[in-house]
Design a protein around this motif. Structure first.
Motif, PDB file in Angstrom:
ATOM      1  N   VAL A 197      -3.964  -4.607   1.785  1.00  0.00           N
ATOM      2  CA  VAL A 197      -4.768  -4.549   3.007  1.00  0.00           C
ATOM      3  C   VAL A 197      -4.856  -3.078   3.389  1.00  0.00           C
ATOM      4  CG1 VAL A 197      -5.035  -5.351   5.387  1.00  0.00           C
ATOM      5  CG2 VAL A 197      -3.805  -6.768   3.734  1.00  0.00           C
ATOM      6  N   HIS A 198      -6.038  -2.610   3.743  1.00  0.00           N
ATOM      7  CA  HIS A 198      -6.221  -1.179   4.012  1.00  0.00           C
ATOM      8  C   HIS A 198      -7.329  -1.008   5.036  1.00  0.00           C
ATOM      9  CE1 HIS A 198      -6.524   3.120   3.215  1.00  0.00           C
ATOM     10  NE2 HIS A 198      -5.474   3.027   2.401  1.00  0.00           N
ATOM     11  N   ILE A 199      -7.246   0.039   5.818  1.00  0.00           N
ATOM     12  CA  ILE A 199      -8.388   0.346   6.689  1.00  0.00           C
ATOM     13  C   ILE A 199      -9.573   0.750   5.813  1.00  0.00           C
ATOM     14  CG2 ILE A 199      -7.123   0.937   8.795  1.00  0.00           C
ATOM     15  CD1 ILE A 199      -7.338   3.899   7.922  1.00  0.00           C
ATOM     16  N   GLU A 200     -10.768   0.430   6.289  1.00  0.00           N
ATOM     17  CA  GLU A 200     -11.959   0.716   5.485  1.00  0.00           C
ATOM     18  C   GLU A 200     -12.140   2.209   5.250  1.00  0.00           C
ATOM     19  OE1 GLU A 200     -15.706  -0.156   7.394  1.00  0.00           O
ATOM     20  OE2 GLU A 200     -16.713   1.086   5.893  1.00  0.00           O
ATOM     21  N   GLN A 201     -11.817   3.031   6.206  1.00  0.00           N
ATOM     22  CA  GLN A 201     -11.972   4.495   6.136  1.00  0.00           C
ATOM     23  C   GLN A 201     -13.429   4.924   6.093  1.00  0.00           C
ATOM     24  OE1 GLN A 201      -9.091   4.826   2.613  1.00  0.00           O
ATOM     25  NE2 GLN A 201      -8.347   6.447   3.937  1.00  0.00           N
ATOM     26  N   GLY A 202     -14.329   4.029   6.484  1.00  0.00           N
ATOM     27  CA  GLY A 202     -15.753   4.351   6.491  1.00  0.00           C
ATOM     28  C   GLY A 202     -16.412   3.587   7.625  1.00  0.00           C
ATOM     29  N   GLU A 252       3.348   7.437  -3.633  1.00  0.00           N
ATOM     30  CA  GLU A 252       2.360   8.519  -3.771  1.00  0.00           C
ATOM     31  C   GLU A 252       1.017   7.928  -4.134  1.00  0.00           C
ATOM     32  OE1 GLU A 252       0.149  11.997  -4.644  1.00  0.00           O
ATOM     33  OE2 GLU A 252       0.207  10.149  -5.771  1.00  0.00           O
ATOM     34  N   GLU A 253       0.027   8.155  -3.310  1.00  0.00           N
ATOM     35  CA  GLU A 253      -1.321   7.683  -3.597  1.00  0.00           C
ATOM     36  C   GLU A 253      -2.342   8.792  -3.427  1.00  0.00           C
ATOM     37  OE1 GLU A 253      -5.241   5.839  -2.267  1.00  0.00           O
ATOM     38  OE2 GLU A 253      -3.934   7.270  -1.313  1.00  0.00           O
ATOM     39  N   GLU A 254      -2.062   9.736  -2.529  1.00  0.00           N
ATOM     40  CA  GLU A 254      -3.084  10.694  -2.105  1.00  0.00           C
ATOM     41  C   GLU A 254      -3.334  11.841  -3.092  1.00  0.00           C
ATOM     42  OE1 GLU A 254      -4.926  10.057   0.318  1.00  0.00           O
ATOM     43  OE2 GLU A 254      -3.880   8.979   1.879  1.00  0.00           O
ATOM     44  N   GLY A 255      -2.337  12.154  -3.909  1.00  0.00           N
ATOM     45  CA  GLY A 255      -2.518  13.279  -4.837  1.00  0.00           C
ATOM     46  C   GLY A 255      -2.409  14.628  -4.152  1.00  0.00           C
ATOM     47  N   SER A 311       0.879  -1.166   0.000  1.00  0.00           N
ATOM     48  CA  SER A 311       0.000   0.000   0.000  1.00  0.00           C
ATOM     49  C   SER A 311       0.922   1.223   0.000  1.00  0.00           C
ATOM     50  CB  SER A 311      -0.934  -0.034   1.212  1.00  0.00           C
ATOM     51  OG  SER A 311      -1.951   0.936   1.074  1.00  0.00           O
ATOM     52  N   HIS A 312       0.407   2.381   0.397  1.00  0.00           N
ATOM     53  CA  HIS A 312       1.195   3.605   0.202  1.00  0.00           C
ATOM     54  C   HIS A 312       1.784   4.194   1.479  1.00  0.00           C
ATOM     55  CE1 HIS A 312      -2.156   6.284   1.573  1.00  0.00           C
ATOM     56  NE2 HIS A 312      -2.881   5.261   1.165  1.00  0.00           N
ATOM     57  N   LEU A 313       2.856   4.989   1.276  1.00  0.00           N
ATOM     58  CA  LEU A 313       3.580   5.609   2.394  1.00  0.00           C
ATOM     59  C   LEU A 313       3.238   7.083   2.581  1.00  0.00           C
ATOM     60  CD1 LEU A 313       7.230   4.283   1.799  1.00  0.00           C
ATOM     61  CD2 LEU A 313       5.483   3.368   3.338  1.00  0.00           C
ATOM     62  N   PHE A 357      -2.603   5.278  10.017  1.00  0.00           N
ATOM     63  CA  PHE A 357      -2.819   3.934   9.450  1.00  0.00           C
ATOM     64  C   PHE A 357      -3.183   3.894   7.963  1.00  0.00           C
ATOM     65  CE2 PHE A 357      -3.582   3.867  14.003  1.00  0.00           C
ATOM     66  CZ  PHE A 357      -2.688   2.880  14.383  1.00  0.00           C
ATOM     67  N   ASP A 358      -3.688   4.986   7.420  1.00  0.00           N
ATOM     68  CA  ASP A 358      -4.098   5.010   6.018  1.00  0.00           C
ATOM     69  C   ASP A 358      -2.871   4.716   5.143  1.00  0.00           C
ATOM     70  OD1 ASP A 358      -4.860   5.656   3.437  1.00  0.00           O
ATOM     71  OD2 ASP A 358      -5.470   7.710   3.893  1.00  0.00           O
ATOM     72  N   GLY A 359      -2.884   3.586   4.462  1.00  0.00           N
ATOM     73  CA  GLY A 359      -1.770   3.215   3.588  1.00  0.00           C
ATOM     74  C   GLY A 359      -0.699   2.433   4.319  1.00  0.00           C
ATOM     75  N   ILE A 360      -0.110   3.051   5.329  1.00  0.00           N
ATOM     76  CA  ILE A 360       1.058   2.450   5.979  1.00  0.00           C
ATOM     77  C   ILE A 360       0.729   1.109   6.639  1.00  0.00           C
ATOM     78  CG2 ILE A 360       0.773   3.877   8.065  1.00  0.00           C
ATOM     79  CD1 ILE A 360       4.066   2.869   6.483  1.00  0.00           C
ATOM     80  N   GLY A 416     -10.302   5.732  -2.904  1.00  0.00           N
ATOM     81  CA  GLY A 416      -9.434   5.251  -3.972  1.00  0.00           C
ATOM     82  C   GLY A 416      -8.264   4.487  -3.363  1.00  0.00           C
ATOM     83  N   HIS A 417      -7.711   3.557  -4.104  1.00  0.00           N
ATOM     84  CA  HIS A 417      -6.589   2.770  -3.593  1.00  0.00           C
ATOM     85  C   HIS A 417      -5.639   2.407  -4.722  1.00  0.00           C
ATOM     86  CE1 HIS A 417      -8.316   2.384   0.359  1.00  0.00           C
ATOM     87  NE2 HIS A 417      -9.468   2.039  -0.171  1.00  0.00           N
ATOM     88  N   ASP A 418      -4.390   2.145  -4.356  1.00  0.00           N
ATOM     89  CA  ASP A 418      -3.409   1.724  -5.359  1.00  0.00           C
ATOM     90  C   ASP A 418      -3.891   0.490  -6.114  1.00  0.00           C
ATOM     91  OD1 ASP A 418      -1.239   3.656  -4.870  1.00  0.00           O
ATOM     92  OD2 ASP A 418      -1.229   2.758  -2.878  1.00  0.00           O
TER      93      ASP A 418
HETATM   94 MN    MN Z   1      -4.984   5.019   1.539  1.00  0.00          MN
END
Ligand code: MN
Ligand code: GLV
Ligand code: MN
Length: 407
Positions: A185-190, A121-124, A78-80, A89-92, A352-354
Motif C-alpha cells: 500500500v503506498h501513497i499515489e505521489q501524483g 532501501e528503496e529510494e536510491g 513498503s520501505h523505511l 508517508f512515502d513508504g512508511i 518506482g516501488h518495491d
Molecule cells: Mn516510496
C-alpha cells in the motif's frame, strides 16, 4: 476502522521524528535513525505476536503465523528510507498499514501467515542505486552492489557491517517458497486520484526507470582572467545538457526525465567549474521509448562535450523495465474496492516501488491512497484520514477474499 487509520497515520508522524536532520525528515539507508525505527517497529510487531528479525540487507521482517494455519504466507510492506527533506508517508505508510492488516487478519481466522517487510532501501539516495532492500528479498541482489560508495566514500559492504549485519548472508534474505504473494500500500505521489476525487485505486503496473550518473570534465581556471572563448567550463556544458534533456522529455509523450542532483567542482564563485557531476532519472511506461531516450540524451551529451572540448563519462546505475502487477491479486484488490463501496479504479504508477522488484519473485500487487495536492518527495506530503480508512476497508475485503481462496 477509523481508529486503525488514525493509528497508522500517527505512527508515520512518530517515525518522521526519527531523522538524520533535526529540522526535516531525512532517513537514508542504514543511517543511525534507522535503528530507532527498527526498535520502534520491532516492539509493535512483537506486541502483535510476530517473530521479528533484521535480515542482512537491513530489512526489518516480522512474521505472524496463526496456530494451525498452513505455512504459506502473504508478504505485505513498503520501505523505511526516505529522500532528503521528505514527507512523512512515502513508504512508511505501507509499513504502518501492514501492521493494521495483521491486526485485522488476527480477528478473522486467517488461514495462512503474514510477513510484514519493512524494506531498508528503496529510494536510491545513499548509494545511487534504488531497491537494495527488495532486491535482497526478491533474490535479485547482485554482489557487485557491495562495492558501491556513498558520497562520503563508504562502500555498501562496510555500511552493512557497521550496522551490525553480515553482507555474506544477504542471500539468506530471499523470500522462500512459502511466500504466496506481496502486496504494497503506498501513497499515489501524483494528482490523479485527487483530480477524480477518489480515495484509493488498484495499481496495474509500474513505469520502467533508468538512472545514471554523468560527469562533464573541463578545466578549472580563474574566473577573472580566462576569456570566454578560451574556457572549458564543465558547468555550462552540464547546463546545456540539462536543458536538452528537458526539451526531449517535453517533446516525447509520456516521457519524464529529471536531472535532480548536480555537484560542481571546485564549487567556488571565482573558479570556472572543472568538473560537474549530475544524476539523471528517465521514466516511461514503454521500455523501448525509455531506452531510446537514454541513448538520445547520451548522444547529446557527447555532442555538447565535443563542441565545448569537455570529456564526458557515464555510469549506468539502473535500467529497470516496466512491470505489470499480478493479474489475479490485482483483480482481488479491484473487486475489494467495489465490495467496500469504492469505484473499481485501476491506474499505472509513475513512481518506482518495491513491488516492481518483488514481482520478479512472487505475484505482486499494489493499492494506492490519494496524495492531497499530488505532492510527494516534499515535506508537505500528506494523507487524509478518510482515504487511509478506505484503504483499510479494501484491505479487509481483500484479506477475506484471499482467505476464501486459500481455504
Ligand atoms: Mn516510496
Ligand atoms: C521512488 O520514490 C521513486 O519513484 O523514485
Ligand atoms: Mn519515494
Amino acid at each position: 476502522m477509523r481508529e486503525r487509520a488514525q493509528r497508522a497515520i500517527a505512527e508515520c508522524q512518530k517515525i518522521a521524528m526519527m531523522s538524520e536532520d533535526t529540522d526535516r525528515i531525512t532517513r537514508r539507508f542504514l543511517t543511525t535513525p534507522v535503528r530507532a525505527v527498527h526498535a520502534h517497529l520491532r516492539a509493535r510487531m512483537e506486541a502483535l505476536g510476530m517473530c521479528v528479525w533484521v535480515d542482512a540487507a537491513g530489512n526489518l521482517r516480522g512474521v505472524w503465523q496463526p496456530e494451525g494455519s498452513i505455512c504459506r504466507r502473504l508478504l505485505i510492506g513498503s520501505h523505511l528510507d526516505t529522500v532528503p527533506d521528505a514527507g512523512a508517508f512515502d513508504g512508511i505508510l505501507g509499513v504502518t498499514l501492514a501492521l493494521e492488516w495483521v491486526g485485522m487478519a488476527q480477528t478473522m481466522n486467517f488461514p495462512c501467515g503474514i510477513e510484514v517487510v519493512a524494506f531498508s532501501e528503496e529510494e536510491g539516495v545513499r548509494f545511487g542505486v534504488p531497491f537494495i532492500g527488495s532486491r535482497a528479498v526478491a533474490g535479485r541482489f547482485d554482489e557487485a552492489l557491495l562495492a558501491l560508495k556513498d558520497n562520503e566514500g563508504v562502500p555498501l559492504e562496510l555500511a552493512i557491517r557497521d550496522f551490525g549485519l553480515e553482507p555474506d548472508l544477504i542471500g539468506e534474505a530471499v523470500a522462500d517458497e512459502n511466500a504466496l504473494g506481496f502486496v504494497e500500500v503506498h501513497i499515489e505521489q501524483g494528482p490523479v486520484l485527487e483530480a477524480e476525487d477518489l480515495s484509493v485505486a488498484a495499481v496495474t503496473g509500474i513505469v520502467g526507470q533508468s538512472r545514471l550518473s554523468i560527469e562533464f570534465a573541463g578545466q578549472a581556471n580563474h574566473a577573472g582572467t580566462t576569456p570566454m572563448s578560451l574556457r572549458r567550463d564543465a558547468l555550462t556544458g552540464a547546463a546545456e545538457w540539462v536543458l536538452a534533456v528537458e526539451k526531449l522529455a517535453r517533446n516525447t509523450e509520456g516521457l519524464v526525465a529529471t536531472a535532480g542532483k548536480i555537484t560542481a567542482t571546485p564549487n567556488a564563485g571565482n573558479v570556472i567549474a572543472g568538473t560537474t557531476k549530475l544524476s539523471l532519472d528517465v521514466r516511461h511506461p514503454h521500455d523501448a521509448v525509455r531506452l531510446g531516450a537514454v541513448d538520445e540524451v547520451l548522444e547529446r551529451a557527447n555532442a555538447i562535450a565535443e563542441r565545448r572540448k569537455l570529456a564526458v563519462q557515464v555510469v549506468r546505475q539502473l535500467d529497470q523495465p516496466a512491470v505489470s502487477m499480478d493479474e489475479r491479486l490485482t483483480a482481488f484488490l479491484t473487486e475489494s474496492l467495489e465490495a467496500a463501496g469504492y469505484p473499481p479504479r485501476q491506474m499505472f504508477s509513475g513512481a518506482g516501488h518495491d513491488a516492481m522488484v518483488m514481482a520478479a519473485r512472487v505475484p505482486a500487487a499494489m493499492l494506492f491512497v490519494r496524495s492531497p495536492g499530488g505532492v510527494s518527495h516534499n515535506a508537505a506530503e500528506s494523507v487524509r484520514e478518510e482515504d487511509v480508512e478506505a484503504s483499510l476497508q479494501v484491505a479487509q475485503r481483500f484479506l477475506e477474499r484471499l482467505a476464501g481462496e486459500i481455504r
